[in-house]
Design a protein around this motif. Structure first.
Motif, PDB file in Angstrom:
ATOM      1  N   MET A 195      33.599  13.556   7.384  1.00 32.94           N
ATOM      2  CA  MET A 195      33.652  13.107   8.631  1.00 32.94           C
ATOM      3  C   MET A 195      35.049  12.667   8.825  1.00 32.94           C
ATOM      4  N   SER A 196      35.840  13.209  10.107  1.00 38.39           N
ATOM      5  CA  SER A 196      36.992  12.836  10.504  1.00 38.39           C
ATOM      6  C   SER A 196      36.864  11.553  11.577  1.00 38.39           C
ATOM      7  N   TYR A 197      38.087  10.937  11.641  1.00 41.02           N
ATOM      8  CA  TYR A 197      38.178   9.775  12.467  1.00 41.02           C
ATOM      9  C   TYR A 197      38.532  10.310  13.782  1.00 41.02           C
ATOM     10  N   MET A 198      37.699   9.703  14.573  1.00 32.25           N
ATOM     11  CA  MET A 198      38.162  10.292  16.123  1.00 32.25           C
ATOM     12  C   MET A 198      39.398   9.263  16.702  1.00 32.25           C
ATOM     13  N   GLU A 199      39.433   7.916  16.498  1.00 31.01           N
ATOM     14  CA  GLU A 199      40.779   7.222  16.736  1.00 31.01           C
ATOM     15  C   GLU A 199      40.901   7.425  18.261  1.00 31.01           C
ATOM     16  N   LYS A 200      40.083   6.966  19.185  1.00 35.43           N
ATOM     17  CA  LYS A 200      40.575   6.671  20.684  1.00 35.43           C
ATOM     18  C   LYS A 200      40.029   5.435  21.280  1.00 35.43           C
ATOM     19  N   GLY A 201      39.258   5.585  22.533  1.00 33.47           N
ATOM     20  CA  GLY A 201      38.670   4.601  23.009  1.00 33.47           C
ATOM     21  C   GLY A 201      37.328   4.015  22.498  1.00 33.47           C
ATOM     22  N   THR A 202      36.655   3.572  23.454  1.00 35.04           N
ATOM     23  CA  THR A 202      35.364   2.638  23.150  1.00 35.04           C
ATOM     24  C   THR A 202      34.413   2.758  24.218  1.00 35.04           C
ATOM     25  N   MET A 203      33.755   4.075  24.151  1.00 34.20           N
ATOM     26  CA  MET A 203      32.634   4.519  25.323  1.00 34.20           C
ATOM     27  C   MET A 203      31.223   4.136  24.567  1.00 34.20           C
ATOM     28  N   THR A 204      30.911   2.925  24.522  1.00 32.58           N
ATOM     29  CA  THR A 204      29.677   2.504  24.051  1.00 32.58           C
ATOM     30  C   THR A 204      28.555   2.996  24.882  1.00 32.58           C
TER      31      THR A 204
ATOM     32  N   SER B 111       0.757  -1.297   0.007  1.00 34.55           N
ATOM     33  CA  SER B 111      -0.075  -0.075   0.093  1.00 34.55           C
ATOM     34  C   SER B 111       0.969   1.163  -0.202  1.00 34.55           C
ATOM     35  N   GLY B 112       2.058   1.071   0.090  1.00 37.32           N
ATOM     36  CA  GLY B 112       3.105   2.235   0.034  1.00 37.32           C
ATOM     37  C   GLY B 112       4.161   2.486   1.174  1.00 37.32           C
ATOM     38  N   GLY B 113       4.997   3.280   1.284  1.00 41.40           N
ATOM     39  CA  GLY B 113       5.798   3.353   2.165  1.00 41.40           C
ATOM     40  C   GLY B 113       5.442   4.241   3.311  1.00 41.40           C
ATOM     41  N   SER B 114       6.499   4.334   4.457  1.00 41.65           N
ATOM     42  CA  SER B 114       6.089   5.249   5.614  1.00 41.65           C
ATOM     43  C   SER B 114       7.301   5.902   6.328  1.00 41.65           C
ATOM     44  N   ALA B 115       7.357   6.678   7.007  1.00 40.95           N
ATOM     45  CA  ALA B 115       8.522   7.333   7.776  1.00 40.95           C
ATOM     46  C   ALA B 115       9.306   6.648   8.620  1.00 40.95           C
ATOM     47  N   THR B 116      10.650   6.632   8.771  1.00 33.83           N
ATOM     48  CA  THR B 116      11.455   6.015   9.730  1.00 33.83           C
ATOM     49  C   THR B 116      12.504   7.010   9.866  1.00 33.83           C
ATOM     50  N   ASP B 117      12.824   6.966  11.328  1.00 26.07           N
ATOM     51  CA  ASP B 117      13.958   7.918  11.801  1.00 26.07           C
ATOM     52  C   ASP B 117      15.117   6.854  11.887  1.00 26.07           C
ATOM     53  N   LEU B 118      16.132   6.893  11.319  1.00 24.18           N
ATOM     54  CA  LEU B 118      17.343   6.154  11.494  1.00 24.18           C
ATOM     55  C   LEU B 118      18.391   6.581  11.733  1.00 24.18           C
ATOM     56  N   VAL B 119      19.264   6.136  12.875  1.00 27.59           N
ATOM     57  CA  VAL B 119      20.496   6.519  13.541  1.00 27.59           C
ATOM     58  C   VAL B 119      21.432   5.611  13.433  1.00 27.59           C
ATOM     59  N   PHE B 120      22.623   5.756  12.775  1.00 25.46           N
ATOM     60  CA  PHE B 120      23.714   5.056  12.870  1.00 25.46           C
ATOM     61  C   PHE B 120      24.685   5.287  13.968  1.00 25.46           C
ATOM     62  N   LEU B 121      25.031   4.562  14.747  1.00 27.74           N
ATOM     63  CA  LEU B 121      25.931   4.789  15.834  1.00 27.74           C
ATOM     64  C   LEU B 121      27.358   4.025  15.580  1.00 27.74           C
ATOM     65  N   ILE B 122      28.422   4.697  15.038  1.00 35.12           N
ATOM     66  CA  ILE B 122      29.466   4.195  14.513  1.00 35.12           C
ATOM     67  C   ILE B 122      30.741   4.245  15.643  1.00 35.12           C
ATOM     68  N   ASP B 123      31.229   3.261  15.844  1.00 38.25           N
ATOM     69  CA  ASP B 123      32.423   3.133  16.568  1.00 38.25           C
ATOM     70  C   ASP B 123      33.879   3.463  15.820  1.00 38.25           C
ATOM     71  N   GLY B 124      34.197   4.689  16.349  1.00 44.78           N
ATOM     72  CA  GLY B 124      35.481   5.231  15.646  1.00 44.78           C
ATOM     73  C   GLY B 124      36.749   5.203  16.523  1.00 44.78           C
TER      74      GLY B 124
ATOM     75  N   GLN C  28      29.293   9.375  15.790  1.00 43.04           N
ATOM     76  CA  GLN C  28      30.236   8.542  15.896  1.00 43.04           C
ATOM     77  C   GLN C  28      30.879   8.774  17.522  1.00 43.04           C
ATOM     78  N   TYR C  29      31.444   7.609  17.785  1.00 41.26           N
ATOM     79  CA  TYR C  29      32.138   7.738  19.078  1.00 41.26           C
ATOM     80  C   TYR C  29      33.445   7.097  19.324  1.00 41.26           C
ATOM     81  N   SER C  30      33.994   7.184  20.335  1.00 40.24           N
ATOM     82  CA  SER C  30      35.405   6.604  20.871  1.00 40.24           C
ATOM     83  C   SER C  30      35.549   7.039  22.151  1.00 40.24           C
ATOM     84  N   SER C  31      36.346   7.791  22.670  1.00 39.43           N
ATOM     85  CA  SER C  31      36.399   8.117  24.209  1.00 39.43           C
ATOM     86  C   SER C  31      35.308   8.935  24.352  1.00 39.43           C
ATOM     87  N   SER C  32      34.720   9.820  23.280  1.00 40.13           N
ATOM     88  CA  SER C  32      33.886  10.681  23.608  1.00 40.13           C
ATOM     89  C   SER C  32      32.708  10.501  22.383  1.00 40.13           C
ATOM     90  N   VAL C  33      31.724  11.153  22.477  1.00 41.60           N
ATOM     91  CA  VAL C  33      30.478  11.138  21.576  1.00 41.60           C
ATOM     92  C   VAL C  33      30.550  12.350  20.634  1.00 41.60           C
TER      93      VAL C  33
END
Length: 478
Positions: A340-349, A264-277, A313-318
């Motif tokens: 987008m530049s690469y943060m290159e630190k820790g992993t604060m998920t 019957s057709g499409g609809s709206a979606t809010d999609l967010v990628f949370l990327i480990d940097g 993007q997240y690493s030691s910070s978000v």
């Protein structure tokens, strides 16, 4: 890690394959993966640096690989070489004719616990393990000769020349390193391309995860779609040992997983990628991440009324790269991703998940009330902070959360992040050959399950899947 991450991106790309076609979970048809005839020899390091419990984990890895093989004199034959300062032929290619006797023999292997003469072990494989007298078959295109070397240390002898001789004789060499292994040594041992023949794990506790790679490496799956052995009304999509029923654009798959009904057709979606940097991703792989995101953007119906995309993007910070709704066309989104530049630190998920809740999906940041919220978390390592509270809150708020881990990601953390049912919302892979079904499993899961037609707002390719895969298949040497 290069090959792990690029392989993961390729498999996730399959999430959006068959532009405008919507599928269902693969339909199993028993044991439909036959292993190619192979003379396989494991060469396992049991030097003093390998603790007894770690050696047991190597045996589990070998057993899992063997379990997937068609073991018989006319199919796959298996031998095991155990080495330290000396070399011990545990059993030859001709010794065991059945899988049961092979597994029993593996359980009985004991570590030697002395030095590390890897070159001597490879020479032994050439001279004896792969000889006619020990059960090796005559070299031919129909029969593969494969050696899997597992080691955790620096050898006390040379490996470069002897490995080159083995390869020149038609022996395909896989090198698996554990812990503080010298990666240059693994490269000297392995066959080309190195990114398919060199693997690394941080500890023996995760080595068994590599068994999936070799299970698929030795597998020659039947194509049920080509043979017509399927029940699909419109489209059959092949998968190793199974198939997926799918529908043409404008249709959606019914609950029976076989027939199709009109959309019957499409609809709206809010999609967010949370990327480990974090730094373990590496700059070259981060570029692949950006390219992957832009390929996905190309497939979306980006507009005020349909798909909105946010990127964090997240690493030691978000760091919020851009919020939902900032860009209403693909060109602007893709330009922002490229910058987008690469943060290159820790992993604060945990911190990143909290940001997703408090900021990314807040109406003040562009999220739309009443619209399906989807979060896809990509990570390649253990979080350095606590994730449980934020993960629970995201799910309690009704966000559909997917967790995808690669390499050294912790599966317990992935499960904690994932929505219910957990088995359908978290995925782990150590290598691309073992995860090529992840995309197909996820194909409709990020959409509104009440109306699969709503997937159209997210899943729609404008170019051939083959071209997209080729564009991401840039090899990286470990």
């Amino acid at each position: 890690m290069d090959r792990i991450f690029s392989g993961f991106l390729l498999s996730m790309l399959l999430l959006f394959q068959d532009y405008g076609i919507f599928g269902a979970p693969p339909q199993p048809r028993g044991s439909l993966c036959r292993t190619r005839p192979t003379d396989l020899v494991f060469i396992i390091d049991s030097s003093r640096s390998v603790r007894p419990n770690e050696f047991e984990q190597v045996k589990v890895f070998m057993s899992q690989v063997i379990e997937s093989l068609d073991v018989s004199p006319n199919a796959t034959r298996v031998g095991v070489i155990n080495y330290a300062s000396t070399v011990k032929n545990e059993f030859s290619l001709k010794t065991h004719r059945t899988k049961a006797s092979l597994l029993q023999a593996v359980r009985k292997i004991k570590p030697l616990s002395t030095g590390t003469m890897t070159g001597l072990a490879i020479q032994f494989a050439i001279n004896r393990a792969f000889s006619d007298s020990e059960g090796a078959r005559v070299r031919s295109p129909e029969i593969s000769k494969v050696a899997i070397i597992v080691t955790d240390g620096r050898p006390q002898d040379g490996v470069k020349d002897v490995s080159a001789r083995a390869r020149s004789l038609g022996i395909e060499l896989f090198a698996i390193g554990v812990g503080r292994v010298d990666m240059n040594i693994l490269r000297q041992i392995a066959s080309e391309p190195l990114d398919e023949h060199v693997d690394y794990v941080e500890s023996y506790s995760v080595i068994e995860k590599l068994s999936k790679k070799f299970q698929e490496a030795f597998c020659a799956p039947l194509d049920l779609c080509a043979t017509g052995d399927h029940d699909c009304q419109q489209i059959c999509v092949s998968a190793p040992g199974s198939y997926t029923c799918a529908c043409k654009e404008g249709f959606t798959l019914n609950n029976d997983g076989k027939t199709c009904g009109a959309c019957s057709g499409g609809s709206a979606t809010d999609l967010v990628f949370l990327i480990d940097g974090s730094k373990s991703v590496r700059p070259e792989n981060f570029e692949l991440v950006k390219k992957f995101i832009n390929q996905i953007v190309d497939s979306l119906d980006v507009s005020d009324k349909n798909a909105h995309v946010g990127l964090v993007q997240y690493s030691s910070s978000v760091r919020q790269e851009f919020p939902l709704g900032r860009y209403n066309n693909k060109k602007d989104i893709k330009a922002a991703v490229k910058k987008m530049s690469y943060m290159e630190k820790g992993t604060m998920t945990g911190q990143a998940l909290s940001y997703l809740i408090d900021n990314s999906f807040a109406t003040s940041s562009g999220a739309r009330p009443g619209v399906t919220k989807v979060g896809i978390v990509f990570t390649d390592g253990r979080s350095q902070d606590y994730i449980n509270d934020a993960a629970k809150k995201a799910k309690d708020l009704g966000f559909k959360m997917f967790a995808v881990g690669v390499g050294n990601a912790v599966e317990d953390e992935l499960r904690e992040i994932a929505s219910e049912p957990v088995a359908e919302h978290y995925f782990y892979t150590a290598d691309f050959k073992s995860i090529n079904q992840i995309g197909k499993k996820l194909q409709t899961k990020i959409c509104d399950e009440k109306d699969p037609c709503e997937c159209k707002a997210i899943v729609k390719f404008q170019t051939k899947v083959e071209d997209l895969i080729k564009s991401l298949t840039r090899k990286h040497i470990l």
